[in-house]
Structure formats: C-alpha cells, structure tokens
Design a protein around this motif. Structure first.
Motif, PDB file in Angstrom:
ATOM      1  N   LEU A 261      44.728  37.708  27.532  1.00  0.00           N
ATOM      2  CA  LEU A 261      43.679  38.150  28.443  1.00  0.00           C
ATOM      3  C   LEU A 261      42.617  38.898  27.650  1.00  0.00           C
ATOM      4  CD1 LEU A 261      45.622  39.475  31.540  1.00  0.00           C
ATOM      5  CD2 LEU A 261      44.165  37.459  31.415  1.00  0.00           C
ATOM      6  N   GLU A 262      41.368  38.679  28.022  1.00  0.00           N
ATOM      7  CA  GLU A 262      40.246  39.357  27.375  1.00  0.00           C
ATOM      8  C   GLU A 262      39.403  40.059  28.425  1.00  0.00           C
ATOM      9  OE1 GLU A 262      39.827  39.602  24.192  1.00  0.00           O
ATOM     10  OE2 GLU A 262      41.027  37.977  23.381  1.00  0.00           O
ATOM     11  N   ASP A 263      38.594  41.011  27.979  1.00  0.00           N
ATOM     12  CA  ASP A 263      37.694  41.779  28.853  1.00  0.00           C
ATOM     13  C   ASP A 263      38.461  42.414  30.001  1.00  0.00           C
ATOM     14  OD1 ASP A 263      35.512  41.288  27.299  1.00  0.00           O
ATOM     15  OD2 ASP A 263      34.775  39.636  28.505  1.00  0.00           O
ATOM     16  N   THR A 264      39.565  43.056  29.675  1.00  0.00           N
ATOM     17  CA  THR A 264      40.386  43.678  30.709  1.00  0.00           C
ATOM     18  C   THR A 264      39.962  45.113  31.014  1.00  0.00           C
ATOM     19  OG1 THR A 264      42.019  44.301  29.049  1.00  0.00           O
ATOM     20  CG2 THR A 264      42.391  42.228  30.238  1.00  0.00           C
ATOM     21  N   ILE A 265      38.892  45.577  30.395  1.00  0.00           N
ATOM     22  CA  ILE A 265      38.370  46.899  30.713  1.00  0.00           C
ATOM     23  C   ILE A 265      37.550  46.755  31.991  1.00  0.00           C
ATOM     24  CG2 ILE A 265      36.921  48.809  29.937  1.00  0.00           C
ATOM     25  CD1 ILE A 265      37.577  47.893  27.048  1.00  0.00           C
ATOM     26  N   TRP A 266      38.023  47.328  33.055  1.00  0.00           N
ATOM     27  CA  TRP A 266      37.446  47.085  34.377  1.00  0.00           C
ATOM     28  C   TRP A 266      36.037  47.638  34.534  1.00  0.00           C
ATOM     29  CZ3 TRP A 266      39.658  43.509  37.062  1.00  0.00           C
ATOM     30  CH2 TRP A 266      41.005  43.233  36.848  1.00  0.00           C
ATOM     31  N   GLU A 267      35.623  48.599  33.691  1.00  0.00           N
ATOM     32  CA  GLU A 267      34.283  49.170  33.827  1.00  0.00           C
ATOM     33  C   GLU A 267      33.192  48.189  33.425  1.00  0.00           C
ATOM     34  OE1 GLU A 267      36.624  50.977  31.724  1.00  0.00           O
ATOM     35  OE2 GLU A 267      37.360  51.907  33.560  1.00  0.00           O
ATOM     36  N   LEU A 268      33.529  47.212  32.603  1.00  0.00           N
ATOM     37  CA  LEU A 268      32.523  46.244  32.171  1.00  0.00           C
ATOM     38  C   LEU A 268      32.162  45.312  33.314  1.00  0.00           C
ATOM     39  CD1 LEU A 268      33.935  45.319  28.652  1.00  0.00           C
ATOM     40  CD2 LEU A 268      32.035  46.837  29.186  1.00  0.00           C
ATOM     41  N   PRO A 269      30.922  44.857  33.364  1.00  0.00           N
ATOM     42  CA  PRO A 269      30.548  43.948  34.454  1.00  0.00           C
ATOM     43  C   PRO A 269      31.047  42.514  34.262  1.00  0.00           C
ATOM     44  CG  PRO A 269      28.677  44.354  33.022  1.00  0.00           C
ATOM     45  CD  PRO A 269      29.803  45.235  32.534  1.00  0.00           C
ATOM     46  N   ARG A 270      31.725  42.227  33.153  1.00  0.00           N
ATOM     47  CA  ARG A 270      32.198  40.862  32.902  1.00  0.00           C
ATOM     48  C   ARG A 270      33.584  40.666  33.498  1.00  0.00           C
ATOM     49  NH1 ARG A 270      31.039  41.220  26.596  1.00  0.00           N
ATOM     50  NH2 ARG A 270      32.923  42.405  26.878  1.00  0.00           N
TER      51      ARG A 270
ATOM     52  N   ILE B 218      37.490  39.272  33.728  1.00  0.00           N
ATOM     53  CA  ILE B 218      38.521  38.991  32.738  1.00  0.00           C
ATOM     54  C   ILE B 218      38.691  37.478  32.628  1.00  0.00           C
ATOM     55  CG2 ILE B 218      39.712  41.168  33.088  1.00  0.00           C
ATOM     56  CD1 ILE B 218      41.816  39.649  34.690  1.00  0.00           C
ATOM     57  N   TYR B 219      39.206  37.040  31.503  1.00  0.00           N
ATOM     58  CA  TYR B 219      39.454  35.617  31.298  1.00  0.00           C
ATOM     59  C   TYR B 219      40.604  35.456  30.317  1.00  0.00           C
ATOM     60  CZ  TYR B 219      36.779  36.237  26.962  1.00  0.00           C
ATOM     61  OH  TYR B 219      36.342  36.662  25.736  1.00  0.00           O
ATOM     62  N   ILE B 220      41.164  34.267  30.289  1.00  0.00           N
ATOM     63  CA  ILE B 220      42.215  33.935  29.319  1.00  0.00           C
ATOM     64  C   ILE B 220      41.544  33.270  28.132  1.00  0.00           C
ATOM     65  CG2 ILE B 220      44.229  32.492  28.863  1.00  0.00           C
ATOM     66  CD1 ILE B 220      44.920  32.787  31.866  1.00  0.00           C
ATOM     67  N   HIS B 221      41.725  33.841  26.958  1.00  0.00           N
ATOM     68  CA  HIS B 221      41.220  33.212  25.742  1.00  0.00           C
ATOM     69  C   HIS B 221      42.338  32.335  25.200  1.00  0.00           C
ATOM     70  CE1 HIS B 221      39.619  33.575  21.374  1.00  0.00           C
ATOM     71  NE2 HIS B 221      39.426  32.391  21.897  1.00  0.00           N
TER      72      HIS B 221
ATOM     73  N   LYS C 126      46.511  31.147  37.371  1.00  0.00           N
ATOM     74  CA  LYS C 126      46.524  32.613  37.297  1.00  0.00           C
ATOM     75  C   LYS C 126      45.285  33.197  37.976  1.00  0.00           C
ATOM     76  CE  LYS C 126      50.273  32.660  34.977  1.00  0.00           C
ATOM     77  NZ  LYS C 126      51.496  32.936  35.713  1.00  0.00           N
ATOM     78  N   GLY C 127      44.296  32.329  38.287  1.00  0.00           N
ATOM     79  CA  GLY C 127      43.128  32.760  39.029  1.00  0.00           C
ATOM     80  C   GLY C 127      41.980  33.285  38.191  1.00  0.00           C
ATOM     81  N   VAL C 128      42.055  33.124  36.873  1.00  0.00           N
ATOM     82  CA  VAL C 128      40.961  33.576  36.010  1.00  0.00           C
ATOM     83  C   VAL C 128      40.475  32.412  35.159  1.00  0.00           C
ATOM     84  CG1 VAL C 128      41.725  35.986  35.949  1.00  0.00           C
ATOM     85  CG2 VAL C 128      42.550  34.408  34.208  1.00  0.00           C
ATOM     86  N   GLU C 129      39.258  32.550  34.624  1.00  0.00           N
ATOM     87  CA  GLU C 129      38.690  31.506  33.782  1.00  0.00           C
ATOM     88  C   GLU C 129      39.424  31.436  32.444  1.00  0.00           C
ATOM     89  OE1 GLU C 129      34.482  32.056  33.269  1.00  0.00           O
ATOM     90  OE2 GLU C 129      34.105  31.958  35.420  1.00  0.00           O
ATOM     91  N   ILE C 130      39.313  30.266  31.814  1.00  0.00           N
ATOM     92  CA  ILE C 130      39.838  30.063  30.465  1.00  0.00           C
ATOM     93  C   ILE C 130      38.644  29.864  29.544  1.00  0.00           C
ATOM     94  CG2 ILE C 130      41.171  28.532  28.949  1.00  0.00           C
ATOM     95  CD1 ILE C 130      42.752  27.676  31.431  1.00  0.00           C
TER      96      ILE C 130
ATOM     97  N   GLN D 159      40.169  29.748  45.334  1.00  0.00           N
ATOM     98  CA  GLN D 159      41.357  30.142  46.084  1.00  0.00           C
ATOM     99  C   GLN D 159      40.981  30.344  47.538  1.00  0.00           C
ATOM    100  OE1 GLN D 159      43.177  33.448  44.126  1.00  0.00           O
ATOM    101  NE2 GLN D 159      43.652  32.273  42.303  1.00  0.00           N
ATOM    102  N   SER D 160      41.844  29.856  48.425  1.00  0.00           N
ATOM    103  CA  SER D 160      41.541  29.890  49.856  1.00  0.00           C
ATOM    104  C   SER D 160      41.792  31.250  50.469  1.00  0.00           C
ATOM    105  CB  SER D 160      42.359  28.826  50.584  1.00  0.00           C
ATOM    106  OG  SER D 160      43.728  29.050  50.369  1.00  0.00           O
ATOM    107  N   ASN D 161      42.592  32.087  49.836  1.00  0.00           N
ATOM    108  CA  ASN D 161      42.855  33.406  50.413  1.00  0.00           C
ATOM    109  C   ASN D 161      42.156  34.483  49.599  1.00  0.00           C
ATOM    110  OD1 ASN D 161      44.405  33.986  48.134  1.00  0.00           O
ATOM    111  ND2 ASN D 161      46.279  33.264  49.092  1.00  0.00           N
ATOM    112  N   THR D 162      42.196  35.687  50.072  1.00  0.00           N
ATOM    113  CA  THR D 162      41.554  36.791  49.375  1.00  0.00           C
ATOM    114  C   THR D 162      42.591  37.729  48.783  1.00  0.00           C
ATOM    115  OG1 THR D 162      41.394  38.005  51.451  1.00  0.00           O
ATOM    116  CG2 THR D 162      39.458  36.695  50.766  1.00  0.00           C
ATOM    117  N   GLU D 163      43.794  37.230  48.545  1.00  0.00           N
ATOM    118  CA  GLU D 163      44.838  38.036  47.921  1.00  0.00           C
ATOM    119  C   GLU D 163      44.403  38.430  46.517  1.00  0.00           C
ATOM    120  OE1 GLU D 163      48.053  38.792  49.141  1.00  0.00           O
ATOM    121  OE2 GLU D 163      47.253  38.131  51.057  1.00  0.00           O
ATOM    122  N   PRO D 164      44.730  39.642  46.071  1.00  0.00           N
ATOM    123  CA  PRO D 164      44.383  40.013  44.708  1.00  0.00           C
ATOM    124  C   PRO D 164      45.142  39.144  43.705  1.00  0.00           C
ATOM    125  CG  PRO D 164      45.726  41.715  45.742  1.00  0.00           C
ATOM    126  CD  PRO D 164      45.423  40.685  46.785  1.00  0.00           C
ATOM    127  N   VAL D 165      44.536  38.881  42.571  1.00  0.00           N
ATOM    128  CA  VAL D 165      45.162  38.073  41.526  1.00  0.00           C
ATOM    129  C   VAL D 165      46.147  38.945  40.762  1.00  0.00           C
ATOM    130  CG1 VAL D 165      44.757  36.761  39.433  1.00  0.00           C
ATOM    131  CG2 VAL D 165      43.145  36.607  41.334  1.00  0.00           C
TER     132      VAL D 165
END
Length: 162
Positions: free
Chosen positions: A71-80, A82-85, A111-115, A154-160
């Motif tokens: 996982l990359e960009d896992t610092i939540w303060e950044l506006p980007r 997270i994604y899987i590298h 997993k619900g995130v970009e690659i 994703q059809s639901n709004t469940e957290p990833v």
C-alpha cells in the motif's frame, strides 16, 4: 491458519524466518529468484531482507508465480488516495495464459483501491493484461509506462477494509 501464514484465495505471504509446505525460506527465495530470472528488463535478486512484500501464487500446492506489492500514500492527511503499488508480478512460463495474472489483478482490485504499476514498453503480455482491466497510463518516462487500474465501482458505501 497459523499466524505466520496469511492466505487469501491462492496467494500466500512469504515471511522472514518461516518455513511451511516442507520448504525452507531459502528454498522459497530461490524459487522466487528463478521465476524472476526470466524477466529480461531488470536484474533484481531477492534476499531474506527484501521479501517483506512478496507473495507466492499457488495452484494447489505448487508455486506458479509471485507478486510483490504494498500500500502507498497511506498518510490520510494527504489529498491523494491510497493505492496498491504492484512492483512485480511473475507467472511461471508453463502457467501463463491460464488466467492466473488476471485473477491476481482481480483479487487486488477487490480490495477497493487502485493499482499502480510500472511496465517496460517491451512487456507486451503485461500491457495486454492491463488493457483487460481498462488500465490507463498515468505517466510515460523513457522505456516504461506507469499505469493505474481502478477497482470496479462498489454498490455499497461500506468502508474499505485492507
């Protein structure tokens, strides 16, 4: 499932100082390096110190490939987001064209995130695989493309949960 063996689908994580399925960690690393040696665009060699993000891909009890991702960009303060590298994805030659690479990509996308992945211009099989998932080129340095693949909506709004 033992704590040292994280399984999901047919992917197992390699952990330091662990052995399972009758092999030692060094034997697993040798197997990963053998699979990697057929990739002509880079000469990376794995050691016990560099396998923390390496996963084996199994077909039954047989290793048919491996991937390295984190996982990359896992610092939540950044506006980007997270994604899987996806740093590496290697399938044994005898196991290619059987849908294994696509299954791995699908598993990661679920997993619900970009690659994001870097692909050598000459690596046509990987570029074709990315096209199957409608991956888009994000940046184009010399001899390589940086691609992003978005997960299905994703059809639901469940957290990833990752």
């Amino acid at each position: 499932t033992p704590r040292h063996l994280l399984t999901f689908g047919k992917i197992m994580k390699l952990r330091k100082l662990t052995s399972f399925i009758g092999c030692t960690l060094d034997e697993y690393i040798d197997c990963v390096n053998e699979l990697r040696s057929h990739y002509e665009w880079s000469k990376k060699v794995y050691t016990a110190e560099s396998i923390q993000d390496v996963y084996l891909i199994l077909a039954g009890k047989h290793i048919c490939g491996f991937l390295e991702c984190k996982l990359e960009d896992t610092i939540w303060e950044l506006p980007r987001p997270i994604y899987i590298h996806l740093q590496e994805l290697h399938i044994a030659e005898s196991q290619q064209k059987k849908g294994i690479g696509g299954s791995v990509i699908r598993h990661l996308l679920n997993k619900g995130v970009e690659i994001e992945l870097y692909v050598a211009d000459e690596n046509d099989p990987m570029r074709r695989l990315i096209e199957q998932f409608e991956g888009k080129i994000k940046h184009k340095p010399e001899n390589v493309g940086i691609y992003r693949i978005k997960p299905p909506q994703q059809s639901n709004t469940e957290p990833v949960v990752i």
